[in-house]
Design an enzyme around this catalytic site. Structure first.
Site, PDB file in Angstrom:
ATOM      1  N   ASP A  44      54.936 115.444 -13.557  1.00  0.00           N
ATOM      2  CA  ASP A  44      55.090 114.286 -12.679  1.00  0.00           C
ATOM      3  C   ASP A  44      55.917 114.655 -11.456  1.00  0.00           C
ATOM      4  O   ASP A  44      57.125 114.857 -11.552  1.00  0.00           O
ATOM      5  CB  ASP A  44      55.788 113.145 -13.444  1.00  0.00           C
ATOM      6  CG  ASP A  44      55.928 111.897 -12.590  1.00  0.00           C
ATOM      7  OD1 ASP A  44      54.966 111.106 -12.557  1.00  0.00           O
ATOM      8  OD2 ASP A  44      56.973 111.728 -11.932  1.00  0.00           O
ATOM      9  N   TYR A  49      59.664 114.039  -3.402  1.00  0.00           N
ATOM     10  CA  TYR A  49      60.539 114.976  -4.131  1.00  0.00           C
ATOM     11  C   TYR A  49      60.641 116.326  -3.411  1.00  0.00           C
ATOM     12  O   TYR A  49      61.535 117.122  -3.703  1.00  0.00           O
ATOM     13  CB  TYR A  49      60.047 115.235  -5.566  1.00  0.00           C
ATOM     14  CG  TYR A  49      59.974 114.030  -6.482  1.00  0.00           C
ATOM     15  CD1 TYR A  49      60.512 112.791  -6.117  1.00  0.00           C
ATOM     16  CD2 TYR A  49      59.365 114.125  -7.741  1.00  0.00           C
ATOM     17  CE1 TYR A  49      60.413 111.689  -6.962  1.00  0.00           C
ATOM     18  CE2 TYR A  49      59.282 113.023  -8.587  1.00  0.00           C
ATOM     19  CZ  TYR A  49      59.794 111.817  -8.187  1.00  0.00           C
ATOM     20  OH  TYR A  49      59.699 110.735  -9.029  1.00  0.00           O
ATOM     21  N   LYS A  74      52.763 111.136  -6.101  1.00  0.00           N
ATOM     22  CA  LYS A  74      52.930 109.750  -5.635  1.00  0.00           C
ATOM     23  C   LYS A  74      52.966 109.690  -4.119  1.00  0.00           C
ATOM     24  O   LYS A  74      53.513 110.593  -3.467  1.00  0.00           O
ATOM     25  CB  LYS A  74      54.245 109.155  -6.193  1.00  0.00           C
ATOM     26  CG  LYS A  74      54.445 109.384  -7.674  1.00  0.00           C
ATOM     27  CD  LYS A  74      55.710 108.733  -8.226  1.00  0.00           C
ATOM     28  CE  LYS A  74      56.033 109.279  -9.612  1.00  0.00           C
ATOM     29  NZ  LYS A  74      56.771 110.546  -9.611  1.00  0.00           N
ATOM     30  N   HIS A 107      54.266 104.820  -4.838  1.00  0.00           N
ATOM     31  CA  HIS A 107      55.607 105.058  -5.377  1.00  0.00           C
ATOM     32  C   HIS A 107      56.419 103.758  -5.536  1.00  0.00           C
ATOM     33  O   HIS A 107      57.076 103.566  -6.558  1.00  0.00           O
ATOM     34  CB  HIS A 107      56.344 106.057  -4.470  1.00  0.00           C
ATOM     35  CG  HIS A 107      57.364 106.876  -5.183  1.00  0.00           C
ATOM     36  ND1 HIS A 107      57.562 108.208  -4.943  1.00  0.00           N
ATOM     37  CD2 HIS A 107      58.258 106.555  -6.144  1.00  0.00           C
ATOM     38  CE1 HIS A 107      58.528 108.672  -5.730  1.00  0.00           C
ATOM     39  NE2 HIS A 107      58.963 107.684  -6.459  1.00  0.00           N
TER      40      HIS A 107
HETATM   41  N1  NAP Z   1      58.598 106.431  -9.924  1.00  0.00           N
HETATM   42  C1  NAP Z   1      59.880 106.472  -9.639  1.00  0.00           C
HETATM   43  O1  NAP Z   1      60.374 105.720  -8.766  1.00  0.00           O
HETATM   44  C2  NAP Z   1      60.767 107.419 -10.358  1.00  0.00           C
HETATM   45  C3  NAP Z   1      62.153 107.320 -10.253  1.00  0.00           C
HETATM   46  C4  NAP Z   1      62.945 108.201 -10.972  1.00  0.00           C
HETATM   47  C5  NAP Z   1      62.343 109.167 -11.782  1.00  0.00           C
HETATM   48  N2  NAP Z   1      60.984 109.278 -11.843  1.00  0.00           N
HETATM   49  C6  NAP Z   1      60.327 110.310 -12.668  1.00  0.00           C
HETATM   50  O2  NAP Z   1      60.860 110.269 -13.991  1.00  0.00           O
HETATM   51  C7  NAP Z   1      61.363 111.562 -14.330  1.00  0.00           C
HETATM   52  C8  NAP Z   1      62.505 111.448 -15.301  1.00  0.00           C
HETATM   53  O3  NAP Z   1      63.542 110.648 -14.791  1.00  0.00           O
HETATM   54  P1  NAP Z   1      64.970 111.224 -14.366  1.00  0.00           P
HETATM   55  O4  NAP Z   1      64.787 112.588 -13.862  1.00  0.00           O
HETATM   56  O5  NAP Z   1      65.607 110.218 -13.493  1.00  0.00           O
HETATM   57  O6  NAP Z   1      65.834 111.173 -15.677  1.00  0.00           O
HETATM   58  P2  NAP Z   1      65.727 111.523 -17.241  1.00  0.00           P
HETATM   59  O7  NAP Z   1      64.551 112.348 -17.549  1.00  0.00           O
HETATM   60  O8  NAP Z   1      65.944 110.239 -17.924  1.00  0.00           O
HETATM   61  O9  NAP Z   1      67.053 112.376 -17.406  1.00  0.00           O
HETATM   62  C9  NAP Z   1      67.232 113.613 -16.757  1.00  0.00           C
HETATM   63  C10 NAP Z   1      68.701 114.000 -16.881  1.00  0.00           C
HETATM   64  O10 NAP Z   1      69.033 114.145 -18.255  1.00  0.00           O
HETATM   65  C11 NAP Z   1      69.430 115.469 -18.522  1.00  0.00           C
HETATM   66  N3  NAP Z   1      68.763 115.868 -19.782  1.00  0.00           N
HETATM   67  C12 NAP Z   1      67.448 116.137 -19.955  1.00  0.00           C
HETATM   68  N4  NAP Z   1      67.185 116.445 -21.227  1.00  0.00           N
HETATM   69  C13 NAP Z   1      68.354 116.368 -21.888  1.00  0.00           C
HETATM   70  C14 NAP Z   1      68.729 116.609 -23.236  1.00  0.00           C
HETATM   71  N5  NAP Z   1      67.820 116.980 -24.152  1.00  0.00           N
HETATM   72  N6  NAP Z   1      70.033 116.453 -23.569  1.00  0.00           N
HETATM   73  C15 NAP Z   1      70.949 116.088 -22.651  1.00  0.00           C
HETATM   74  N7  NAP Z   1      70.660 115.842 -21.356  1.00  0.00           N
HETATM   75  C16 NAP Z   1      69.360 115.992 -20.971  1.00  0.00           C
HETATM   76  C17 NAP Z   1      68.970 116.305 -17.355  1.00  0.00           C
HETATM   77  O11 NAP Z   1      69.861 117.381 -17.130  1.00  0.00           O
HETATM   78  P3  NAP Z   1      69.409 118.888 -16.719  1.00  0.00           P
HETATM   79  O12 NAP Z   1      68.223 118.788 -15.816  1.00  0.00           O
HETATM   80  O13 NAP Z   1      70.618 119.401 -16.041  1.00  0.00           O
HETATM   81  O14 NAP Z   1      69.088 119.590 -18.001  1.00  0.00           O
HETATM   82  C18 NAP Z   1      69.017 115.304 -16.215  1.00  0.00           C
HETATM   83  O15 NAP Z   1      70.332 115.196 -15.712  1.00  0.00           O
HETATM   84  C19 NAP Z   1      61.752 112.128 -12.958  1.00  0.00           C
HETATM   85  O16 NAP Z   1      61.987 113.511 -12.986  1.00  0.00           O
HETATM   86  C20 NAP Z   1      60.571 111.718 -12.137  1.00  0.00           C
HETATM   87  O17 NAP Z   1      59.468 112.566 -12.392  1.00  0.00           O
HETATM   88  C21 NAP Z   1      60.197 108.402 -11.149  1.00  0.00           C
END
Ligand code: NAP
Length: 273
Positions: A44, A49, A74, A107
């Site tokens: 994704d 990004y 997106k 988005h």
């Molecule tokens: N459509 C939208 O508006 C929108 C908005 C936000 C996000 N997204 C999408 O959703 C994806 C995921 O959301 P997100 O990146 O905000 O957050 P997330 O996946 O909920 O969390 C990522 C964070 O958690 C940490 N983490 C990951 N796995 C872990 C584990 N097993 N144990 C402990 N910590 C862990 C990561 O650290 P490290 O990387 O340092 O390991 C990072 O800081 C994004 O990458 C993006 O593709 C979309």
């Protein structure tokens, strides 16, 4: 390893994928490479990004057949509108180095700008041309979906929304389910900000001998959500996909369901313009 879900147009999508928000382009190449090696097949990304190129390089170098991959990108807010969408899509595709994407999302709805219907009409054209296998939206509230459904003909396959145990989105999930729209959870781990230390989650993790992140991902999967956890840490990339050999029981699910606070980490789609 990852079960597929079938979208409303028959296209299948892995229920668990890999997110790359806030990962700079060169690091995205490394992280996506690690994810593909760990078994992820869904990635994704988004134009905003700034890592479609790194993502595309990792995909190209992986040797994984294109038909086994599911690539989402997106359309960014500034490009909303019919013609601007067509141009932005070409740019994304060329940065990714692909000749089609599996899923293209608007988005944010940006309701005050009033352009998401025209934007979506361009999505329908690209979909009809076979350049996108499934079209959808992100951060749409039911009121935005309602308007879109009235004005356009292809029901969005997916709505990607902020969703985690502190923001469980039950009304949106129900609205989507009634209309055949898959719910995809962004920030499924609460962006790693405190959610994974919540005592109720830590307790369920201890009970199963798993990590809090694995328990939260299981909760999403058992609810039927599509999830896209992000990590740049190789051990976590592996940990987050290693969630298909255990399950939460009714009591575990109830303990996590009790954590809802309707608390957003990100912006409110009603007011982002
Ligand atoms: N459509 C939208 O508006 C929108 C908005 C936000 C996000 N997204 C999408 O959703 C994806 C995921 O959301 P997100 O990146 O905000 O957050 P997330 O996946 O909920 O969390 C990522 C964070 O958690 C940490 N983490 C990951 N796995 C872990 C584990 N097993 N144990 C402990 N910590 C862990 C990561 O650290 P490290 O990387 O340092 O390991 C990072 O800081 C994004 O990458 C993006 O593709 C979309």
């Amino acid at each position: 390893m990852v079960p597929p879900i079938t979208l409303n147009n028959g296209v299948t999508m892995p229920q668990l994928g890999f997110g790359v928000w806030q990962v700079p382009d060169p690091e995205a190449e490394t992280a996506v490479t690690a994810a593909l090696e760990a078994g992820y097949r869904s990635i994704d990304t988004a134009a905003v990004y700034g890592n479609e190129e790194g993502t595309g390089r990792a995909v190209a170098a992986s040797g994984v057949p294109r038909e086994d991959l599911f690539v989402t990108t997106k359309l960014w807010n500034d490009d909303q509108g019919y013609d601007t969408t067509l141009r932005a899509f070409d740019t994304s595709l060329s940065k990714l180095g692909l000749d089609y994407v599996d899923l293209y999302l608007i988005h944010w709805p940006m309701p005050a700008r009033g352009r998401y219907v025209d934007t979506y009409r361009a999505f329908e054209k690209l979909h009809a041309e076979g350049r996108i296998r499934a079209i959808g939206v992100s951060n749409f509230l039911p009121e935005h979906l309602e308007h879109l459904l009235e004005e356009t003909s292809v029901v969005p396959a997916v709505n990607q929304i902020e969703l985690h145990p502190h923001l469980q989105q039950s009304a949106a999930r129900e609205y989507h389910a009634e209309r055949g729209i898959a719910t995809e959870a962004w920030s499924p781990l609460g962006s790693g900000k405190g959610l994974l230390e919540v005592p109720a989650i830590v307790a369920v993790a201890r009970k199963h001998g798993r990590t809090p992140a694995q328990v939260v991902l299981r909760w999403h999967l058992q609810l039927g959500n599509v999830v896209i956890p992000k990590s740049v840490t190789p051990s976590r990339i592996e940990e987050n996909i290693d969630v298909f050999d255990f399950s939460l029981d009714t009591e575990d699910l109830a303990a996590i369901n009790a954590l809802n606070e309707d608390r957003r980490l990100g912006s409110d789609p009603a007011t982002v313009n």
